[in-house]
Design an enzyme around this catalytic site. Structure first.
Site, PDB file in Angstrom:
ATOM      1  N   CYS A 106       0.820  -1.207   0.000  1.00 35.73           N
ATOM      2  CA  CYS A 106       0.000   0.000   0.000  1.00 35.73           C
ATOM      3  C   CYS A 106       0.864   1.271   0.000  1.00 35.73           C
ATOM      4  O   CYS A 106       1.555   1.544  -0.965  1.00 35.73           O
ATOM      5  CB  CYS A 106      -0.963  -0.053   1.187  1.00 35.73           C
ATOM      6  SG  CYS A 106      -2.293   1.157   1.148  1.00 35.73           S
ATOM      7  N   HIS A 107       0.864   2.046   1.085  1.00 39.42           N
ATOM      8  CA  HIS A 107       1.686   3.256   1.195  1.00 39.42           C
ATOM      9  C   HIS A 107       3.071   2.973   1.769  1.00 39.42           C
ATOM     10  O   HIS A 107       3.936   3.842   1.777  1.00 39.42           O
ATOM     11  CB  HIS A 107       0.992   4.296   2.091  1.00 39.42           C
ATOM     12  CG  HIS A 107      -0.185   4.967   1.456  1.00 39.42           C
ATOM     13  ND1 HIS A 107      -1.401   4.348   1.316  1.00 39.42           N
ATOM     14  CD2 HIS A 107      -0.328   6.208   0.939  1.00 39.42           C
ATOM     15  CE1 HIS A 107      -2.250   5.186   0.734  1.00 39.42           C
ATOM     16  NE2 HIS A 107      -1.632   6.318   0.494  1.00 39.42           N
TER      17      HIS A 107
END
Length: 182
Positions: A106-107
């Site tokens: 994800c991030h």
């Protein structure tokens, strides 16, 4: 037994810590959650604060020497806070120097950028992080999992089964211990 370090702080994406942790443990690995401080950290789930997770140690008390792989959950808040912490970045660099698997979803690839590990690597992440990866020299793709050397990256919670399977493969957990989840 293979040991996997999980580094997270408040604001981690709930599923991206808890689901891989569970799958790794089901496969026979030991997981250790490390954070910036002792106590608990609070997840982020469905646009609001989620559940607490117990912190087992702090990042200043662990070494890459003691683990077979590193798991970096995403969420927007969690990696943004962690990438400003020199101890966290030094730990990530230490895993890389030892050519140990580093899995970021994800991030969390923001942490790989901060550690200077993305240049020339095939990577993926949440859509809003992809420009950052490209600007850091990464070859960005849109797939469930990108594996390039010791780096394993994924896009979002839907990718967790494939992401975790790639980490299990990378740390070489014996196949007889792995339960198929895809």
């Amino acid at each position: 037994m293979k040991r996997i370090l999980i580094i997270a702080t408040d604001g981690f994406e709930q599923s991206e810590l808890e689901q891989p942790k569970k799958l790794l443990e089901e496969a026979g690995a030991e997981t250790v959650v490390a954070s910036l401080e002792t106590g608990t950290i609070k997840g982020w789930e469905d646009g609001d604060w989620g559940s607490d997770v117990q912190v087992e140690t702090t990042v200043d008390k662990v070494s890459a020497d003691d683990f077979d792989g590193l798991l970096l959950p995403g969420g927007q808040i969690n990696p943004d806070v962690l990438r400003l912490n020199d101890t966290v970045i030094d730990l990530i660099k230490s895993f890389d120097k030892q050519d140990k698997p580093i899995a970021a979803i994800c991030h969390a690839p923001w942490l790989l950028i901060e550690a200077g590990l993305v240049d020339g690597k095939v990577v993926t992440a949440w859509p809003s992080v992809r420009t950052d990866l490209k600007n850091a020299g990464g070859d960005v793709i849109d797939r469930k999992v990108a594996v390039d050397g010791n780096l394993i990256t994924s896009r979002n919670p839907d990718d967790i089964p494939a992401f975790t399977e790639a980490l299990i493969d990378a740390v070489k957990i014996p196949a007889e211990n792995v339960v198929e989840h895809i």
